[in-house]
Design a protein around this motif. Structure first.
Motif, PDB file in Angstrom:
ATOM      1  N   GLY A  75      -1.883   0.391   2.627  1.00 17.04           N
ATOM      2  CA  GLY A  75      -0.797  -0.568   3.147  1.00 17.04           C
ATOM      3  C   GLY A  75      -0.611  -0.643   4.562  1.00 17.04           C
ATOM      4  O   GLY A  75       0.370  -1.025   5.220  1.00 17.04           O
ATOM      5  N   VAL A 133       2.979   3.264   4.435  1.00 19.99           N
ATOM      6  CA  VAL A 133       2.497   4.317   3.238  1.00 19.99           C
ATOM      7  C   VAL A 133       1.749   5.656   3.564  1.00 19.99           C
ATOM      8  O   VAL A 133       2.251   6.773   2.900  1.00 19.99           O
ATOM      9  N   ASP A 153       4.181  -6.143  -3.071  1.00 18.71           N
ATOM     10  CA  ASP A 153       4.424  -5.078  -2.609  1.00 18.71           C
ATOM     11  C   ASP A 153       4.402  -5.300  -1.096  1.00 18.71           C
ATOM     12  O   ASP A 153       5.112  -4.546  -0.179  1.00 18.71           O
ATOM     13  N   HIS A 161       2.336  -5.358   1.225  1.00 19.81           N
ATOM     14  CA  HIS A 161       1.557  -4.425   2.049  1.00 19.81           C
ATOM     15  C   HIS A 161       0.642  -5.186   3.000  1.00 19.81           C
ATOM     16  O   HIS A 161       0.328  -4.831   4.243  1.00 19.81           O
TER      17      HIS A 161
END
Length: 281
Positions: free
Chosen positions: A79, A113, A226, A228
């Protein structure tokens, strides 16, 4: 999810924007990220006044060449983001490192992350200091192999197709999503054994792999729910609009674009796999 097309997009942008820029200063907010360079102070000292001369890639690793004996090695993990900013821009949460240039702003590493890395290695001892680079499989975006050689690599594995495609020691950087897309395009099930493929199936799989990755890179990668992956300017990719089978949360059961039957999902090696029972054999 950060795979080969996303890293290649970042590499192209960084090579265009950072080549010939000289580093003025380095600020390390999280010492974990520079641990492989002997600590934040040593890392910053080796970088200051160095000039970036180009950015290349080895698999999922970004390598920034310097006019010194060092290179900067970056691995974004699951991430991490490398972002370009003006000096005056507000520092975003989870920014772990910032490199300021004598002109043209900053490069910041954002890592929500916690598994991204950015460290220095000696140019002449790169593989010795970063042994991960030696254990990589073929790179379809960098040096694609002929389909016959690809078939020989597959046959040597004697394993299920998706297990092979997601193994970086065989093919680097495909990940779950691109493996599903490649297998759908090739019309092959995730659980087919590699030694069961005929020559035409190997050719289809090889072509699907190369075309899918190049198409994804053309659309600057895929940004899923997400969030990311963002490019160096904080913009999402565009390839998610072209996905055929890989689903985001809550979208299971969307019809197959070929036969219009529902896309299936199956738990394979502790991850979800998406496929069409009718079109993939």
């Amino acid at each position: 999810m950060i795979a080969l097309p996303e890293i290649e997009t970042i590499r192209r942008d960084l090579d265009r924007e950072l080549s010939s820029l000289r580093i003025k200063s380095v600020e390390v907010m999280d010492t974990r990220v520079t641990k492989r360079s002997g600590g934040a102070k040593k890392f910053a000292g080796r970088l200051e006044k160095a000039k970036i001369t180009g950015v290349r890639r080895r698999g999922l690793y970004l390598i920034m060449s310097l006019d010194s004996e060092d290179v900067i090695v970056a691995h974004l993990g699951t991430g991490g983001q490398l972002r370009r900013h003006a000096n005056r821009d507000q520092t975003e949460p989870n920014t772990v490192l910032s490199i300021t240039f004598t002109k043209s702003g900053q490069l910041r590493l954002v890592d929500g992350v916690g598994d991204a890395e950015l460290f220095l290695a000696n140019t002449e001892k790169l593989v010795e200091e970063v042994p991960e680079l030696e254990r990589m499989g073929i790179d379809p975006l960098d040096q694609p192999v002929p389909w016959r050689m690809f078939g020989q690599i597959l046959l040597a594995q004697d394993a299920k197709l998706k297990a092979v495609l997601t193994d970086d020691r065989v093919v680097v950087g495909l990940g779950e999503m691109y493996s599903d897309e490649i297998l759908f395009t090739a019309g092959l099930r995730y659980d087919r054994l590699t030694n069961s493929l005929g020559p035409q199936e190997v050719r289809r799989l090889h072509r699907a792999m190369v075309e899918t990755l190049h198409d994804a890179a053309k659309h600057r990668g895929a940004t899923l729910e997400d969030g990311h992956y963002l490019d160096v300017h904080g913009q999402p990719g565009g390839y998610e609009e072209y996905l055929n089978v890989f689903k985001q949360a809550g979208r299971n059961g969307r019809p197959c674009p070929r036969c219009h039957r529902p896309i299936q999902k199956y738990r394979f090696r502790r991850r979800w796999t998406y496929y069409c029972e009718q079109c993939q054999i």
